[in-house]
Design a protein around this motif. Structure first.
Motif, PDB file in Angstrom:
ATOM      1  N   ALA A  71       0.849  -1.187   0.000  1.00 39.07           N
ATOM      2  CA  ALA A  71       0.000   0.000   0.000  1.00 39.07           C
ATOM      3  C   ALA A  71       0.882   1.233   0.000  1.00 39.07           C
ATOM      4  CB  ALA A  71      -0.913  -0.005   1.225  1.00 39.07           C
ATOM      5  N   GLY A  72       0.281   2.391  -0.218  1.00 41.27           N
ATOM      6  CA  GLY A  72       1.016   3.641  -0.173  1.00 41.27           C
ATOM      7  C   GLY A  72       1.093   4.186   1.237  1.00 41.27           C
ATOM      8  N   SER A  73       1.552   5.409   1.345  1.00 36.30           N
ATOM      9  CA  SER A  73       1.743   6.026   2.665  1.00 36.30           C
ATOM     10  C   SER A  73       0.588   6.917   3.086  1.00 36.30           C
ATOM     11  CB  SER A  73       3.037   6.858   2.663  1.00 36.30           C
ATOM     12  OG  SER A  73       2.985   7.847   1.637  1.00 36.30           O
ATOM     13  N   THR A  74      -0.363   7.172   2.176  1.00 41.51           N
ATOM     14  CA  THR A  74      -1.460   8.094   2.479  1.00 41.51           C
ATOM     15  C   THR A  74      -2.798   7.410   2.212  1.00 41.51           C
ATOM     16  OG1 THR A  74      -0.038   9.926   1.772  1.00 41.51           O
ATOM     17  CG2 THR A  74      -2.394  10.394   2.083  1.00 41.51           C
ATOM     18  N   PRO A  75      -3.426   6.818   3.224  1.00 45.76           N
ATOM     19  CA  PRO A  75      -4.726   6.174   3.012  1.00 45.76           C
ATOM     20  C   PRO A  75      -5.796   7.189   2.618  1.00 45.76           C
ATOM     21  CG  PRO A  75      -3.748   5.510   5.111  1.00 45.76           C
ATOM     22  CD  PRO A  75      -2.946   6.668   4.614  1.00 45.76           C
ATOM     23  N   SER A  76      -6.667   6.789   1.705  1.00 43.92           N
ATOM     24  CA  SER A  76      -7.800   7.644   1.367  1.00 43.92           C
ATOM     25  C   SER A  76      -8.787   7.640   2.532  1.00 43.92           C
ATOM     26  CB  SER A  76      -8.481   7.155   0.095  1.00 43.92           C
ATOM     27  OG  SER A  76      -8.981   5.846   0.261  1.00 43.92           O
ATOM     28  N   PRO A  77      -9.378   8.781   2.852  1.00 44.79           N
ATOM     29  CA  PRO A  77     -10.254   8.853   4.024  1.00 44.79           C
ATOM     30  C   PRO A  77     -11.567   8.110   3.816  1.00 44.79           C
ATOM     31  CG  PRO A  77     -10.289  10.920   2.803  1.00 44.79           C
ATOM     32  CD  PRO A  77      -9.234  10.073   2.167  1.00 44.79           C
ATOM     33  N   LEU A  78     -12.103   7.601   4.902  1.00 45.10           N
ATOM     34  CA  LEU A  78     -13.452   7.029   4.920  1.00 45.10           C
ATOM     35  C   LEU A  78     -14.233   7.798   5.988  1.00 45.10           C
ATOM     36  CD1 LEU A  78     -12.746   3.176   4.723  1.00 45.10           C
ATOM     37  CD2 LEU A  78     -13.511   4.680   2.879  1.00 45.10           C
ATOM     38  N   PRO A  79     -14.685   8.985   5.654  1.00 43.74           N
ATOM     39  CA  PRO A  79     -15.343   9.812   6.671  1.00 43.74           C
ATOM     40  C   PRO A  79     -16.640   9.187   7.159  1.00 43.74           C
ATOM     41  CG  PRO A  79     -15.639  10.755   4.488  1.00 43.74           C
ATOM     42  CD  PRO A  79     -14.650   9.641   4.340  1.00 43.74           C
ATOM     43  N   PRO A  80     -16.942   9.320   8.441  1.00 44.97           N
ATOM     44  CA  PRO A  80     -18.193   8.755   8.952  1.00 44.97           C
ATOM     45  C   PRO A  80     -19.399   9.519   8.439  1.00 44.97           C
ATOM     46  CG  PRO A  80     -17.113  10.060  10.642  1.00 44.97           C
ATOM     47  CD  PRO A  80     -16.159   9.999   9.490  1.00 44.97           C
ATOM     48  N   GLY A  81     -20.472   8.772   8.235  1.00 48.55           N
ATOM     49  CA  GLY A  81     -21.748   9.363   7.877  1.00 48.55           C
ATOM     50  C   GLY A  81     -22.779   9.020   8.934  1.00 48.55           C
ATOM     51  N   PRO A  82     -23.973   9.571   8.848  1.00 50.30           N
ATOM     52  CA  PRO A  82     -25.008   9.246   9.831  1.00 50.30           C
ATOM     53  C   PRO A  82     -25.386   7.774   9.757  1.00 50.30           C
ATOM     54  CG  PRO A  82     -25.935  10.459   7.985  1.00 50.30           C
ATOM     55  CD  PRO A  82     -24.453  10.513   7.814  1.00 50.30           C
ATOM     56  N   PRO A  83     -25.658   7.144  10.900  1.00 56.34           N
ATOM     57  CA  PRO A  83     -26.046   5.726  10.885  1.00 56.34           C
ATOM     58  C   PRO A  83     -27.265   5.484   9.997  1.00 56.34           C
ATOM     59  CG  PRO A  83     -25.606   6.469  13.122  1.00 56.34           C
ATOM     60  CD  PRO A  83     -25.617   7.698  12.267  1.00 56.34           C
ATOM     61  N   LEU A  84     -27.239   4.380   9.285  1.00 53.96           N
ATOM     62  CA  LEU A  84     -28.386   4.005   8.462  1.00 53.96           C
ATOM     63  C   LEU A  84     -29.567   3.588   9.336  1.00 53.96           C
ATOM     64  CD1 LEU A  84     -26.758   1.852   5.635  1.00 53.96           C
ATOM     65  CD2 LEU A  84     -28.086   3.938   5.293  1.00 53.96           C
ATOM     66  N   LYS A  85     -30.746   3.980   8.942  1.00 56.60           N
ATOM     67  CA  LYS A  85     -31.962   3.567   9.645  1.00 56.60           C
ATOM     68  C   LYS A  85     -32.532   2.340   8.940  1.00 56.60           C
ATOM     69  CE  LYS A  85     -32.956   8.316  11.124  1.00 56.60           C
ATOM     70  NZ  LYS A  85     -33.901   9.465  11.047  1.00 56.60           N
ATOM     71  N   LEU A  86     -32.022   1.182   9.336  1.00 53.82           N
ATOM     72  CA  LEU A  86     -32.400  -0.073   8.698  1.00 53.82           C
ATOM     73  C   LEU A  86     -33.573  -0.717   9.412  1.00 53.82           C
ATOM     74  CD1 LEU A  86     -28.826  -1.532   8.127  1.00 53.82           C
ATOM     75  CD2 LEU A  86     -30.389  -0.755   6.346  1.00 53.82           C
ATOM     76  N   GLN A  87     -34.465  -1.297   8.649  1.00 54.46           N
ATOM     77  CA  GLN A  87     -35.621  -1.994   9.214  1.00 54.46           C
ATOM     78  C   GLN A  87     -35.298  -3.467   9.423  1.00 54.46           C
ATOM     79  OE1 GLN A  87     -38.402  -0.171  10.133  1.00 54.46           O
ATOM     80  NE2 GLN A  87     -37.027   1.508   9.538  1.00 54.46           N
ATOM     81  N   LEU A  88     -34.165  -3.709  10.073  1.00 53.93           N
ATOM     82  CA  LEU A  88     -33.789  -5.077  10.430  1.00 53.93           C
ATOM     83  C   LEU A  88     -32.777  -5.028  11.562  1.00 53.93           C
ATOM     84  CD1 LEU A  88     -30.716  -5.492   9.177  1.00 53.93           C
ATOM     85  CD2 LEU A  88     -31.950  -5.952   7.084  1.00 53.93           C
ATOM     86  N   ASP A  89     -32.594  -6.169  12.202  1.00 51.61           N
ATOM     87  CA  ASP A  89     -31.667  -6.297  13.318  1.00 51.61           C
ATOM     88  C   ASP A  89     -30.296  -6.678  12.746  1.00 51.61           C
ATOM     89  OD1 ASP A  89     -30.120  -7.194  15.469  1.00 51.61           O
ATOM     90  OD2 ASP A  89     -31.847  -7.981  16.557  1.00 51.61           O
TER      91      ASP A  89
END
Length: 403
Positions: A71-89
């Motif tokens: 891999a390289g030295s600079t990981p691409s970001p994975l910014p957090p988003g709002p939690p999904l409102k899923l209709q399942l457990d």
């Protein structure tokens, strides 16, 4: 949950860089390696053996050798988003899948991330046939780079050892779509099937082991007239790329994708007996890096403003090139396709990268399905999960930005 440990007698046959290498490993890793089976045929391992091995395939030199994918030295970001409102457990879903990792990116943001089986984001889980879709992308890169002239070129142009075999008149395109017409048995439950035997084949002297096996297979129907899923076909695709680029696949993958796409960790690629990456299988990578690959494809495989594949390649690769006998489904260039425009990379025992361009979705799954390599119940449950995520995104869009 702690993994069941097997007899320590297995240690006598494990080779992990000698005594110094063994002592340098942390306690958890040594415990995993102590649990490894001596039987190389992973299709027939027990569930606890698979639980241990799928996270450690590249730490057990008895079972396999591998090439690193830096891999390289600079990981691409994975910014957090709002939690999904899923209709399942989600916890119940993970338990039913025997999930090791589950990630959902939507519009480039990480909206769900769960782990199980004592696994976490820092480990590497094996891909199985998810690797096929990465191999396909490398084929596109090799064409873009000028190493391969056309998908209509014959396989034997690049692999001369295939002259005179059933593959002599098969095109690269027919390999990618698995429409060669050559006989192949992909039955994971049959120890005598081609998929179970090819990697244990004793090659002819001086011939790559995969080529040696594949060139002996008979023709069953004319090329281009039938789709038949064949890991062997992808193995030939990988050898062809290697011959054309004159680079190990792991090196080419690092250069074209792993470094420019900003992967966080090195990955590894399992090798055949004669030292060639088994391109239909077995890239070990971190779950977040599988997600980054999905996002890379969703974004058009673009690096510095230019795609690494030819114009139109991804549109062709990720839409149906051949029917597979399932309504609404098809097969592209080593991608499974949906008539909806979504597509997916899939591997046995529950590995997957699902991509939905319409909803800007990437869903990554790593698992060890209890019901075996294909487990119809777990597969149906995963499809239902994809649909639940799609519905959650649609419901958000309908509700508007202030919901």
């Amino acid at each position: 949950m702690k993994l069941k440990k097997f007899a320590l007698g297995a240690l006598a046959v494990l080779v992990v860089g000698g005594t110094a290498g063994w002592l340098s490993l942390d306690k958890e890793t040594r415990g995993l390696l102590a649990a490894m089976p001596t039987n190389r045929d992973l299709l027939f391992w027990s569930q606890p053996q698979r639980d241990a091995a799928f996270r450690a395939m590249d730490r057990i030199s008895l079972l396999a050798k591998w090439h690193d994918i830096p891999a390289g030295s600079t990981p691409s970001p994975l910014p957090p988003g709002p939690p999904l409102k899923l209709q399942l457990d989600v916890d119940a879903y993970m338990a039913g899948q025997r999930g090791a990792a589950l990630l959902v990116l939507q519009d480039g943001k990480l909206r769900l991330e769960r782990y199980g089986l004592d696994f976490d984001r820092n480990g590497r889980w094996t891909s199985f046939s998810v690797a096929k879709s990465l191999t396909s992308t490398l084929m596109g890169a090799a064409i873009r780079d000028g190493f391969i002239k056309s998908l209509d070129d014959k396989v034997s142009v690049y692999i001369p050892e295939m002259k005179g075999s059933a593959y002599d008149d098969v095109s690269i395109r027919q390999l990618l779509t698995m429409t060669s017409g050559v006989k192949w048995n992909e039955d994971y439950a049959d120890p005598k099937s081609d998929v179970a035997q090819f990697n244990n084949h004793k090659p002819e002297e001086g011939v790559d082991s995969l080529v040696s096996y594949m060139r002996k297979l008979p023709r069953e129907v004319p090329a281009g007239t039938r789709w038949l899923y064949s890991t062997g076909e992808t193995n030939l695709v990988g050898i062809l790329i290697n011959r054309a680029t004159k680079k190990p696949l792991a090196t080419y993958l690092s250069e074209k994708i792993w470094v420019p796409a900003g992967m966080e960790q090195k990955a590894t690629w399992i090798l055949s007996k004669t030292g060639q990456e088994i391109s239909g299988c077995c890239i070990q990578a971190a779950p977040r890096d599988f997600a980054r690959f999905g996002q890379f494809i969703l974004n058009g495989a673009v690096v510095n403003g230019k795609s690494i594949v030819p114009e139109g390649w991804l549109a062709d690769a990720t839409t149906s090139r051949t029917t597979i006998g399932q309504p609404g489904r098809g097969y592209g260039y080593q991608w499974w396709t949906y008539d909806s425009g979504a597509f997916t990379a899939r591997g046995i025992f529950g590995q997957g990268i699902f991509i939905d361009p319409k909803r800007k979705l990437v869903i990554v799954s790593n698992a060890d399905w209890a019901g075996g390599a294909r487990d119809p119940g777990a597969s149906a449950s995963r499809e239902a999960f994809y649909q639940a995520v799609q519905k959650a995104v649609d419901d958000e869009a309908a509700a508007g930005p202030h919901s």
